[in-house]
Design an enzyme around this catalytic site. Structure first.
Site, PDB file in Angstrom:
ATOM      1  N   LYS A 235       0.857  -1.184   0.000  1.00 61.87           N
ATOM      2  CA  LYS A 235       0.000   0.000   0.000  1.00 61.87           C
ATOM      3  C   LYS A 235       0.897   1.239   0.000  1.00 61.87           C
ATOM      4  O   LYS A 235       1.713   1.412   0.901  1.00 61.87           O
ATOM      5  CB  LYS A 235      -0.880  -0.005   1.239  1.00 61.87           C
ATOM      6  CG  LYS A 235      -1.638   1.310   1.467  1.00 61.87           C
ATOM      7  CD  LYS A 235      -2.423   1.301   2.774  1.00 61.87           C
ATOM      8  CE  LYS A 235      -3.013   2.689   3.059  1.00 61.87           C
ATOM      9  NZ  LYS A 235      -3.699   2.758   4.359  1.00 61.87           N
ATOM     10  N   ASP A 240      -2.483  10.593   3.135  1.00 61.41           N
ATOM     11  CA  ASP A 240      -3.865  10.175   3.329  1.00 61.41           C
ATOM     12  C   ASP A 240      -4.599  11.196   4.184  1.00 61.41           C
ATOM     13  O   ASP A 240      -4.449  11.213   5.402  1.00 61.41           O
ATOM     14  CB  ASP A 240      -3.891   8.797   3.999  1.00 61.41           C
ATOM     15  CG  ASP A 240      -5.320   8.297   4.188  1.00 61.41           C
ATOM     16  OD1 ASP A 240      -6.235   8.869   3.564  1.00 61.41           O
ATOM     17  OD2 ASP A 240      -5.501   7.331   4.948  1.00 61.41           O
ATOM     18  N   LYS A 247     -10.018  12.936   7.937  1.00 62.04           N
ATOM     19  CA  LYS A 247      -9.506  12.600   9.260  1.00 62.04           C
ATOM     20  C   LYS A 247      -9.498  13.832  10.167  1.00 62.04           C
ATOM     21  O   LYS A 247      -9.443  14.948   9.668  1.00 62.04           O
ATOM     22  CB  LYS A 247      -8.049  12.125   9.138  1.00 62.04           C
ATOM     23  CG  LYS A 247      -7.860  10.793   8.469  1.00 62.04           C
ATOM     24  CD  LYS A 247      -6.369  10.484   8.356  1.00 62.04           C
ATOM     25  CE  LYS A 247      -6.116   9.218   7.585  1.00 62.04           C
ATOM     26  NZ  LYS A 247      -6.539   8.009   8.301  1.00 62.04           N
ATOM     27  N   ASP A 317     -11.928   6.956   3.818  1.00 62.56           N
ATOM     28  CA  ASP A 317     -10.672   6.815   4.556  1.00 62.56           C
ATOM     29  C   ASP A 317     -10.261   5.350   4.690  1.00 62.56           C
ATOM     30  O   ASP A 317      -9.201   5.054   5.219  1.00 62.56           O
ATOM     31  CB  ASP A 317     -10.800   7.469   5.937  1.00 62.56           C
ATOM     32  CG  ASP A 317      -9.436   7.639   6.598  1.00 62.56           C
ATOM     33  OD1 ASP A 317      -8.419   7.606   5.876  1.00 62.56           O
ATOM     34  OD2 ASP A 317      -9.394   7.813   7.826  1.00 62.56           O
ATOM     35  N   GLU A 319      -9.266   3.537   2.308  1.00 66.24           N
ATOM     36  CA  GLU A 319      -8.849   3.469   0.905  1.00 66.24           C
ATOM     37  C   GLU A 319      -7.790   2.400   0.664  1.00 66.24           C
ATOM     38  O   GLU A 319      -7.643   1.912  -0.454  1.00 66.24           O
ATOM     39  CB  GLU A 319      -8.328   4.834   0.456  1.00 66.24           C
ATOM     40  CG  GLU A 319      -6.866   5.147   0.806  1.00 66.24           C
ATOM     41  CD  GLU A 319      -6.601   5.238   2.315  1.00 66.24           C
ATOM     42  OE1 GLU A 319      -7.564   5.506   3.064  1.00 66.24           O
ATOM     43  OE2 GLU A 319      -5.455   5.038   2.738  1.00 66.24           O
ATOM     44  N   ARG A 321      -7.556  -0.740   1.586  1.00 66.57           N
ATOM     45  CA  ARG A 321      -8.066  -2.037   1.152  1.00 66.57           C
ATOM     46  C   ARG A 321      -8.534  -1.994  -0.299  1.00 66.57           C
ATOM     47  O   ARG A 321      -8.569  -3.029  -0.972  1.00 66.57           O
ATOM     48  CB  ARG A 321      -9.169  -2.507   2.102  1.00 66.57           C
ATOM     49  CG  ARG A 321     -10.401  -1.648   2.128  1.00 66.57           C
ATOM     50  CD  ARG A 321     -11.210  -1.854   3.400  1.00 66.57           C
ATOM     51  NE  ARG A 321     -10.553  -1.224   4.551  1.00 66.57           N
ATOM     52  CZ  ARG A 321     -10.973  -1.314   5.809  1.00 66.57           C
ATOM     53  NH1 ARG A 321     -12.057  -1.999   6.099  1.00 66.57           N
ATOM     54  NH2 ARG A 321     -10.316  -0.711   6.786  1.00 66.57           N
TER      55      ARG A 321
END
Lengths: 475, 490
Positions: A235, A240, A247, A317, A319, A321
């Protein structure tokens, strides 16, 4: 240089200006230091450190050695003397493997954040070079060569994770990888404009809110064995924000490290290439920036994965996976790997479960899981096997799509549910997912790591390959 | 409890009926006779419903032949894969499908007698209902099922196999009743009173009140209790079923029994606080287990200890920052009064190992939210200092469906509870919260073989499952009964 370089040194070349580390097994304090040791209460308990200034040399550092964990002694010694430009370790009289391990521990503990200061602080000088003093400095041996390869891989991974997100966009990440082709690694980059044609719609969606376009990178190491490759999938969210499901501001800066899974895969490829592993391996890196923008994907969207199955988006959030599901599916379809291991800073849940001490191991294959667990114990990157139960899969049933991305609310076993989602995309390929959400960074230095990224995963993969996939008789 | 009768297999003349069908097998026996009586109507109905005996599938027919009210077909899955659990789940499906009938016959033809008994067990477990406080429920809404007649090949054998299971079901129900009771009714005193009922089964019950506990030095437990108007209790239950002969070390089971947990001064958020009535589910499981073992006259010496307290904020409550001295002599800095379960267990466990020198200790506690984040509601967290005991428990979990997943322990986690002014503090950070809690507890087991089961995720079910209606699950009763049965009797 964030991490010191390692050299073998003959005793004759050792000068008095360089501090010398003397590893001492319990009860083995050399007679010439006996008085000082007694006065200081130094009994060589593992981890105990006694620094003697100006006795014959600038400094002599006695450190208690646990023969079962020699790296710890090196780490303790190095952390007790952070301002020396050079450090020597006396490995004479010790087996080479143990002496090497002490040096490796010292080098790993001496990694520092690459500084970007306008003016360097002379007080903040870091160890730039570590010499291991041995009887025969011309004989490198396989332990030494492997140690250098491991350090290079781990250092590369840590530097990547430490890099701020404005200087490590997906494109700049790729730029950092280009020089690695000198090691014999092949680099294929699938740019965002090809995502539609390749069906990589999940990565496209996650990276769609940013002006820095996503890409999928495949690094390949040919090796010598005529076998399908092992695949590592990482990943690589270079930053992020959480996207539309944004977040909280507090600690959002940590999210520059949300590409630590990809960095671990890169580091492992560096190590395997540097030590010329016979085993073919590939690393598939899903690189994207998860931003809020007019083109961001939304909660409620339904996306079609590379494998064709649709996913109902619940939380932008979650993301990781998504990009991993596409990357796993792509890796399986394109390379038919023997086994596939993915690394991701995936969930907060895994750190609630296991803290910083162990990464979560989720899998569809007991043998692969056992091999990974054993490799982790050998190199000190410890795992704990966690369940993917029927209830976790059931929680992903959607009213409107093939799969529901995740669930929200209090007390959700999010790490297991994420693994259950990703398992849907690997088919029958032996697969393990390692959630490093709790182990990839340290807020403070500890007995093993300096503050910052740990490079967790590089040594684990290197050890897995060395222990289980390099024997040409039983590949 | 459903009344169970066992009789030889033959098609009844009327009433409600449940029939088992294995996957891809033609109708036979009673089902075939019924099909003939319905002139092939049953076959046509099952075909229309695409029912082929698939596991967990059911098909309900209303009056398919003269005299019959409801007939339910239950899929068993492949016959070769029928286990006790499959039989229990089939029984559960029957109880659910026929809940509006007063009685029913169940054909268990072709099942082993043991499995037929487990089918009855599953039906009994599923038919449980806690309805003490429903005063205005309409008659037609109440489940009516009161008894089943299980039609089997060997009725006496099946009946004999069911007897111990019925005792276990009684233990499960006792546990579910306790966990379901509201906290104003079930305070520590009341809960201890209810343990006295076990004396009828031959269990020796001893109750300790605040005076005795103070005198013994249960400082940690008393600290938790001191904020409540309700007095604490510790109940010690002993079942000596091993019989005379060479004396053996007893098995010890220890339960957390916080009859209501507000969190104390470190008060919990209001949302969902009502769930904290079941913060005594560990103790509930131990009490239910003692009833089950005594009820079926288990050939083992067992001691159960439960610590019963109410955790309230008040002028007398303990504060974050207090230091308490536990029964072991070790001191604890209480940094969060909502991490109270481990304080209760600390005193109980040290006392248990000192007083009874048990072969092992297993504690059960609804201890942490972290374990729910880690594992969800499918597995309890299993922590142990003994690989063999952990392995036995995991196996018992798979056999009973009360599953447990091993979690790690280690020095690195133990560091989290270092205190600046006492031997330890009662919380670490949020990271690895369930593991850190287990490390705390481990400091009170004095190296005895020990398992800690964190049952916060499995003590209560928000939906009906095959053999457990929504609500209290009594997790642990069947699991530990199985452990004792498989390894510690005879």
């Amino acid at each position: 240089m964030p991490q010191p370089s390692l050299f073998l040194l003959a005793a004759a070349e050792l000068t008095a200006e360089v501090p010398l580390v003397l590893p001492v097994a319990p009860g083995g304090v050399p007679p010439e230091y006996a008085v000082a040791a007694k006065a200081a209460g130094f009994t060589a308990v593992p981890g105990q450190v006694l620094t003697l200034w100006g006795v014959g040399r600038t400094a002599t550092i006695l450190v208690g050695l646990d023969p079962a964990d020699p790296e710890a002694a090196g780490a303790q010694a190095a952390s007790s003397l952070p301002r020396a430009p050079r450090l020597a370790i006396d490995g004479r009289g010790l087996p080479r493997a143990m002496a090497t391990a002490i040096a490796v521990g010292a080098a790993l503990r001496s990694w520092r954040f690459p500084t970007n200061r306008f003016a360097e602080d002379p007080e903040a000088m870091v160890i730039g070079r570590i010499d291991l003093v041995v009887e025969d400095a011309r004989k490198e041996g396989k332990h030494w060569r492997r140690a250098l390869a491991v350090l290079e891989g781990v250092g590369f991974a840590r530097d990547l994770v430490a890099e701020p997100s404005n200087t490590l966009t997906p494109a700049l990440f790729v730029k950092r990888l280009r020089p690695l082709t000198d090691l014999g690694l092949k680099l294929d980059v699938i740019p965002a404009e090809d995502f539609a044609a390749k069906g990589l719609r999940l990565i496209a969606a996650v990276g769609g809110g940013s002006v820095n376009p996503p890409c999928l990178v495949v690094m390949r190491w040919k090796g010598k064995l005529d076998l399908p490759p092992l695949a590592f999938v990482g990943k690589g969210i270079t930053f992020d924000t959480g996207g539309i499901s944004i977040k909280p501001a507090d600690r959002m800066w940590d999210m520059r490290g949300d590409m630590a899974g990809a960095a671990a895969c890169v580091g492992a490829m560096v190590t395997l290439a540097r030590r010329e592993s016979p085993t073919p391996a590939i690393a598939v890196l899903a690189l994207a920036e998860n931003m809020i923008g007019a083109t961001s994907y939304r909660p409620g969207d339904i996306l079609r994965s590379h494998a064709g199955r649709t996913i109902e988006i619940i939380d932008t959030d979650a993301e990781g996976r998504l990009v991993l599901s596409d990357a796993l599916s792509y890796a399986v379809a394109t390379y038919t790997p023997r086994a596939i291991v993915d690394f991701a800073t995936l969930t907060h849940a895994v750190s609630v479960a296991l803290g910083h001490e162990r990464a979560g191991l989720y899998d569809n294959d007991e043998t692969l899981a056992a091999h990974l667990g054993a490799a982790g114990e050998v190199v000190g990157e410890r795992l704990w096997r966690m369940p993917i139960g029927a209830s976790h899969r059931e929680a992903l049933n959607s009213e409107v799509a093939d799969l529901r991305q995740c669930n929200t609310g209090r007390l959700i076993p999010d790490a297991s549910q994420a693994a259950a989602l990703m398992r849907e995309f690997v088919g029958d390929t032996p697969w393990a997912h390692i959630d490093i959400g709790g182990t990839e960074q340290r807020d403070e230095g500890d007995a093993r790591y300096s503050a910052g990224p740990t490079g967790f995963g590089v040594r684990l993969l290197d050890q897995l390959v060395a222990a289980r996939y390099e024997d040409p008789e039983h590949p | 409890m459903l009344t169970m009768a066992f009789a030889r297999a033959a098609l009844p003349k009327s009433g409600a009926l449940a029939l088992l069908v294995a996957e891809e097998e033609a109708l036979s026996g009673i089902a075939k006779t019924l099909d003939e009586a319905s002139a092939g109507g049953v076959t046509r109905a099952l075909e229309a419903a695409a029912f082929k005996g698939q596991k967990a599938k059911t098909c309900l027919l209303f009056s398919p032949a003269a005299g019959f009210t409801r007939v339910v077909f239950i899929g068993l899955g492949k016959r070769a894969e029928v286990t006790a659990s499959v039989a229990e789940e089939a029984g559960g499906a029957i109880a659910s499908a026929l809940s509006q009938e007063a009685t029913a016959a169940v054909s268990a033809e072709g099942l082993r007698s043991e499995d037929a008994a487990h089918l009855a067990f599953g039906a009994a477990l599923r038919a449980y209902r806690f309805d003490r406080y429903r005063t205005k429920e309409k008659a037609e809404d109440k489940p009516k099922l009161a008894g089943l007649t299980i039609l089997v090949d060997d009725a006496p054998k099946a009946k004999a196999a069911y007897a111990p299971l019925q005792a276990v079901a009684e233990g499960v129900f006792l546990s579910r009743d306790l966990v379901s009771e509201p906290p104003n009714v079930l305070n520590p005193t009341e809960m201890a009173e209810r343990c006295k009922a076990l004396t009828k089964l031959g269990v020796k019950v001893e109750i300790l009140g605040p005076k005795e506990l103070d005198k013994l030095g249960f400082g940690a437990l008393m600290g938790v209790a001191q904020g409540s108007a309700q007095e604490p209790r510790v109940v010690i239950m002993q079942w000596n079923g091993a019989g005379k002969g060479k004396p053996r070390k007893p098995l010890a089971f220890v339960g957390k029994g916080v009859t209501f947990d507000t969190g104390g001064i470190s008060i919990k958020p209001a949302g969902g606080m009502e769930d904290m009535k079941w913060d005594m589910a560990g103790a509930g499981a131990v009490i239910g287990l003692m009833a089950a073992l005594a009820g079926r006259k288990a050939k083992a010496d067992v001691v159960g200890l439960v610590g019963l307290v109410e955790n309230m904020p008040s002028g007398t409550a303990q504060r974050p920052g207090d230091v308490v001295t536990t029964y072991s002599g070790q001191t604890v800095e209480v940094l969060n009064t909502d991490a109270e379960g481990r304080l209760v267990l600390a005193d109980l466990l040290w006392y248990a190992q000192e007083k009874f020198d048990p072969a092992f200790m297993i504690d059960l506690a609804t201890l942490t939210g972290a374990i729910i984040v880690a594992l969800g509601q499918e597995h309890a967290g299993l922590f142990s200092n003994d690989d063999e005991l952990a392995q036995k428990l995991s196996a018992a979990g798979l056999a009973t469906g009360e599953k447990a997943w091993r979690m790690p322990l280690g020095d690195a986690y133990d560091k989290a509870i270092k205190s600046d002014i006492a031997d330890m503090k009662n919380i670490g950070g949020r990271q690895g919260g369930a593991v850190v809690a287990a490390q705390f507890i481990q400091r009170f087991v004095n190296n005895k073989p020990w398992v800690h089961l964190d049952i916060a995720g499995v003590a209560w079910s928000s939906k009906d499952t095959a053999i457990t209606p929504k609500g209290a699950t009594a997790y642990g009763v069947r699991l530990l009964d199985r452990l004792v049965r498989d390894h510690y009797e005879g």
